[in-house]
Design an enzyme around this catalytic site. Structure first.
Site, PDB file in Angstrom:
ATOM      1  N   HIS A   1       0.873  -1.122   0.038  1.00  0.00           N
ATOM      2  CA  HIS A   1       0.129   0.178  -0.006  1.00  0.00           C
ATOM      3  C   HIS A   1       0.968   1.257   0.255  1.00  0.00           C
ATOM      4  CE1 HIS A   1      -3.517  -2.445   0.295  1.00  0.00           C
ATOM      5  NE2 HIS A   1      -4.356  -1.083   0.839  1.00  0.00           N
ATOM      6  N   HIS A   9       1.322  -2.341   9.101  1.00  0.00           N
ATOM      7  CA  HIS A   9       2.966  -2.509   8.853  1.00  0.00           C
ATOM      8  C   HIS A   9       3.825  -1.951  10.061  1.00  0.00           C
ATOM      9  CE1 HIS A   9       3.403  -4.953   5.140  1.00  0.00           C
ATOM     10  NE2 HIS A   9       2.109  -4.523   4.803  1.00  0.00           N
TER      11      HIS A   9
HETATM   12  C1  LIG Z   1      -4.870   8.133 -26.386  1.00  0.00           C
HETATM   13  C2  LIG Z   1      -4.523   7.211 -25.266  1.00  0.00           C
HETATM   14  C3  LIG Z   1      -3.955   6.012 -25.853  1.00  0.00           C
HETATM   15  C4  LIG Z   1      -3.343   5.242 -24.740  1.00  0.00           C
HETATM   16  C5  LIG Z   1      -2.670   3.942 -25.002  1.00  0.00           C
HETATM   17  C6  LIG Z   1      -1.830   3.449 -23.947  1.00  0.00           C
HETATM   18  C7  LIG Z   1      -2.105   1.999 -23.760  1.00  0.00           C
HETATM   19  C8  LIG Z   1      -1.599   1.496 -22.386  1.00  0.00           C
HETATM   20  C9  LIG Z   1      -1.931  -0.129 -22.313  1.00  0.00           C
HETATM   21  C10 LIG Z   1      -1.597  -0.336 -20.867  1.00  0.00           C
HETATM   22  C11 LIG Z   1      -2.903  -0.313 -19.984  1.00  0.00           C
HETATM   23  C12 LIG Z   1      -2.621  -0.389 -18.743  1.00  0.00           C
HETATM   24  C13 LIG Z   1      -3.777   0.189 -17.842  1.00  0.00           C
HETATM   25  C14 LIG Z   1      -3.569  -0.505 -16.619  1.00  0.00           C
HETATM   26  C15 LIG Z   1      -4.852  -0.655 -15.832  1.00  0.00           C
HETATM   27  C16 LIG Z   1      -4.662  -1.500 -14.790  1.00  0.00           C
HETATM   28  O1  LIG Z   1      -3.789  -1.034 -13.857  1.00  0.00           O
HETATM   29  S1  LIG Z   1      -5.817  -2.543 -14.315  1.00  0.00           S
HETATM   30  C17 LIG Z   1      -5.257  -2.983 -12.732  1.00  0.00           C
HETATM   31  C18 LIG Z   1      -5.851  -2.545 -11.656  1.00  0.00           C
HETATM   32  N1  LIG Z   1      -5.267  -3.018 -10.579  1.00  0.00           N
HETATM   33  C19 LIG Z   1      -4.962  -2.523  -9.524  1.00  0.00           C
HETATM   34  O2  LIG Z   1      -4.771  -1.582  -9.493  1.00  0.00           O
HETATM   35  C20 LIG Z   1      -4.438  -3.428  -8.461  1.00  0.00           C
HETATM   36  C21 LIG Z   1      -3.709  -2.706  -7.216  1.00  0.00           C
HETATM   37  N2  LIG Z   1      -3.189  -3.243  -6.274  1.00  0.00           N
HETATM   38  C22 LIG Z   1      -2.139  -3.702  -5.874  1.00  0.00           C
HETATM   39  O3  LIG Z   1      -0.960  -3.464  -6.529  1.00  0.00           O
HETATM   40  C23 LIG Z   1      -1.815  -4.552  -4.708  1.00  0.00           C
HETATM   41  O4  LIG Z   1      -2.608  -5.043  -4.509  1.00  0.00           O
HETATM   42  C24 LIG Z   1      -1.203  -3.638  -3.628  1.00  0.00           C
HETATM   43  C25 LIG Z   1      -2.336  -2.574  -3.259  1.00  0.00           C
HETATM   44  C26 LIG Z   1      -0.040  -3.076  -3.825  1.00  0.00           C
HETATM   45  C27 LIG Z   1      -0.953  -4.683  -2.323  1.00  0.00           C
HETATM   46  O5  LIG Z   1      -2.086  -5.483  -2.139  1.00  0.00           O
HETATM   47  P1  LIG Z   1      -1.811  -6.316  -0.915  1.00  0.00           P
HETATM   48  O6  LIG Z   1      -3.185  -7.203  -1.302  1.00  0.00           O
HETATM   49  O7  LIG Z   1      -2.237  -5.857   0.423  1.00  0.00           O
HETATM   50  O8  LIG Z   1      -0.818  -7.186  -0.911  1.00  0.00           O
HETATM   51  N1  LIG Z   2      -5.063   2.457   4.331  1.00  0.00           N
HETATM   52  C1  LIG Z   2      -5.454   1.280   4.448  1.00  0.00           C
HETATM   53  N2  LIG Z   2      -6.655   1.152   4.681  1.00  0.00           N
HETATM   54  C2  LIG Z   2      -7.366  -0.011   4.926  1.00  0.00           C
HETATM   55  N3  LIG Z   2      -6.381  -1.190   4.785  1.00  0.00           N
HETATM   56  C3  LIG Z   2      -4.925  -1.148   4.565  1.00  0.00           C
HETATM   57  C4  LIG Z   2      -4.610   0.128   4.446  1.00  0.00           C
HETATM   58  N4  LIG Z   2      -2.997  -0.179   4.249  1.00  0.00           N
HETATM   59  C5  LIG Z   2      -3.009  -1.240   4.356  1.00  0.00           C
HETATM   60  N5  LIG Z   2      -4.031  -1.873   4.468  1.00  0.00           N
HETATM   61  C6  LIG Z   2      -4.136  -3.412   4.744  1.00  0.00           C
HETATM   62  O1  LIG Z   2      -2.957  -3.832   5.460  1.00  0.00           O
HETATM   63  C7  LIG Z   2      -2.500  -5.117   4.777  1.00  0.00           C
HETATM   64  C8  LIG Z   2      -1.117  -5.072   4.288  1.00  0.00           C
HETATM   65  O2  LIG Z   2      -1.045  -4.045   3.292  1.00  0.00           O
HETATM   66  P1  LIG Z   2       0.092  -3.843   2.285  1.00  0.00           P
HETATM   67  O3  LIG Z   2       1.166  -5.144   2.612  1.00  0.00           O
HETATM   68  O4  LIG Z   2      -0.393  -3.767   0.899  1.00  0.00           O
HETATM   69  O5  LIG Z   2       0.966  -2.486   2.713  1.00  0.00           O
HETATM   70  C9  LIG Z   2      -3.535  -5.570   3.627  1.00  0.00           C
HETATM   71  O6  LIG Z   2      -4.418  -6.343   3.997  1.00  0.00           O
HETATM   72  P2  LIG Z   2      -5.112  -7.535   2.923  1.00  0.00           P
HETATM   73  O7  LIG Z   2      -3.768  -7.935   2.105  1.00  0.00           O
HETATM   74  O8  LIG Z   2      -5.609  -8.521   3.908  1.00  0.00           O
HETATM   75  O9  LIG Z   2      -6.243  -6.802   2.380  1.00  0.00           O
HETATM   76  C10 LIG Z   2      -4.048  -4.138   3.431  1.00  0.00           C
HETATM   77  O10 LIG Z   2      -5.304  -4.263   2.624  1.00  0.00           O
END
Ligand SMILES: CCCCCCCCCCCCCCCC(=O)SCCNC(=O)CCNC(=O)[C@H](O)C(C)(C)COP(=O)(O)O
Ligand SMILES: Nc1ncnc2c1ncn2[C@@H]1O[C@H](COP(=O)(O)O)[C@@H](OP(=O)(O)O)[C@H]1O
EC number: 3.6.1.-
Length: 274
Positions: free
Chosen positions: A178, A247
């Site tokens: 996060h 964390h």
């Molecule tokens: C004229 C304009 C033309 C443009 C052409 C460009 C072409 C671009 C192509 C590429 C497009 C990419 C778009 C990307 C869209 C996405 O990102 S979709 C996926 C969305 N998913 C997320 O956002 C997930 C985010 N989550 C995380 O990264 C992780 O879960 C976390 C929060 C970092 C950690 O999570 P934990 O569960 O806590 O581990």
């Molecule tokens: N601002 C926030 N609000 C709620 N949950 C959060 C948070 N930041 C971190 N967390 C939760 O804390 C855990 C560790 O987060 P991270 O490793 O991405 O920093 C994750 O749990 P979950 O993985 O169970 O959803 C995430 O969802």
């Protein structure tokens, strides 16, 4: 970030009677130091808050609606905000200062977005198998423990897989995803937004003496830019919540460092290429 054109502008420099919002916007985009300091300071603020009378709030829950709908899909929302910025860029006249800068040609803006996306992918999603954040965890002795469909303790399982089978991510150093996602997204958007804010404020300040065009800055600010700033405020708030409730300090520091490395690479070292 382009600070030169702004600070050299006499209209801006001589302005004394500025509103608070104008001054905040001006500081935020004229001084990249201020933006760069914001997130480490927030981390410290969150740490300090933990020493106070710390009643859990709604945001202490992982299931809070902003986490579920926004942060968990954080890169998607950041990408949407960036496409709004691209649309704004395309709506600018060819004579606009930003439109004349090679760095803000559509192709280069898209290239920077793709680099930022790739950086997010390798850190949080996939890096020839486990993403970097999970590799750090495993390398430092972390394991997935106790999942219902897996053996008692597994090493080469991603944090997402571990969670999905009911396991617990135990031991090791687990960089905060996060923290990384929220800071990476925010710095990317701030750096990209900055020259557009710069030009808007220059024009706004220059027109302030003309009573016909005098509007409050919040009314005058284009909707595209307002939406991006709203997302930046939301990301900052959720980062503060991460700092307070989730964390360890050093796991947040490592998430933060990974996020800052991209800024140093793209906006400082390889600025002439991207
Ligand atoms: C004229 C304009 C033309 C443009 C052409 C460009 C072409 C671009 C192509 C590429 C497009 C990419 C778009 C990307 C869209 C996405 O990102 S979709 C996926 C969305 N998913 C997320 O956002 C997930 C985010 N989550 C995380 O990264 C992780 O879960 C976390 C929060 C970092 C950690 O999570 P934990 O569960 O806590 O581990
Ligand atoms: N601002 C926030 N609000 C709620 N949950 C959060 C948070 N930041 C971190 N967390 C939760 O804390 C855990 C560790 O987060 P991270 O490793 O991405 O920093 C994750 O749990 P979950 O993985 O169970 O959803 C995430 O969802």
């Amino acid at each position: 970030m382009d600070t030169q054109s702004f600070s050299a502008n006499p209209v801006i420099e001589k302005a004394t009677n500025t509103s608070v919002v104008t001054r905040i916007l001006r500081q935020l985009h004229t001084s990249n130091r201020l933006i760069l300091m914001l997130y480490p300071l927030t981390l410290l603020l969150g740490q300090l808050y933990q020493f106070g009378p710390n009643e859990p709030t709604y945001f202490a829950s992982k299931r809070n609606i902003i986490n579920v709908l926004f942060v968990k899909r954080g890169w998607l929302w950041t990408a949407i905000a960036y496409f709004i910025l691209l649309a704004y860029r395309l709506s600018l006249p060819a004579s606009s200062l930003v439109a004349t800068k090679p760095r803000y040609r559509l192709s280069r803006m898209i290239a920077r977005f793709l680099v930022a996306t790739l950086y997010w992918v390798v850190f949080t999603q996939w890096f020839f198998g486990l993403p970097i954040m999970d590799r750090v965890f495993v390398f430092t002795g972390g394991k997935c423990n106790g999942g219902v469909q897996i053996q008692d303790s597994l090493v080469n399982v991603s944090s997402a897989t571990c969670r999905s089978v009911g396991g617990t991510w135990l031991g090791g150093h687990d960089p905060s995803g996060h923290t990384f996602l929220l800071i990476h997204s925010s710095l990317f958007l701030w750096y990209e937004l900055s020259p557009f804010l710069d030009e808007f404020l220059t024009i706004y300040r220059a027109g302030r003496n003309d009573s016909k065009s005098r509007k409050s800055i919040l009314v005058a600010l284009p909707t595209h830019l307002k939406l991006i700033i709203a997302l930046l405020i939301l990301w900052w708030w959720m980062f503060l919540m991460t700092c307070i409730y989730f964390h360890s300090f050093f796991e947040k520091i490592s998430g933060l460092i990974w996020a800052y490395v991209e800024v140093v690479l793209v906006y400082m070292i390889f600025r002439h290429l991207l």
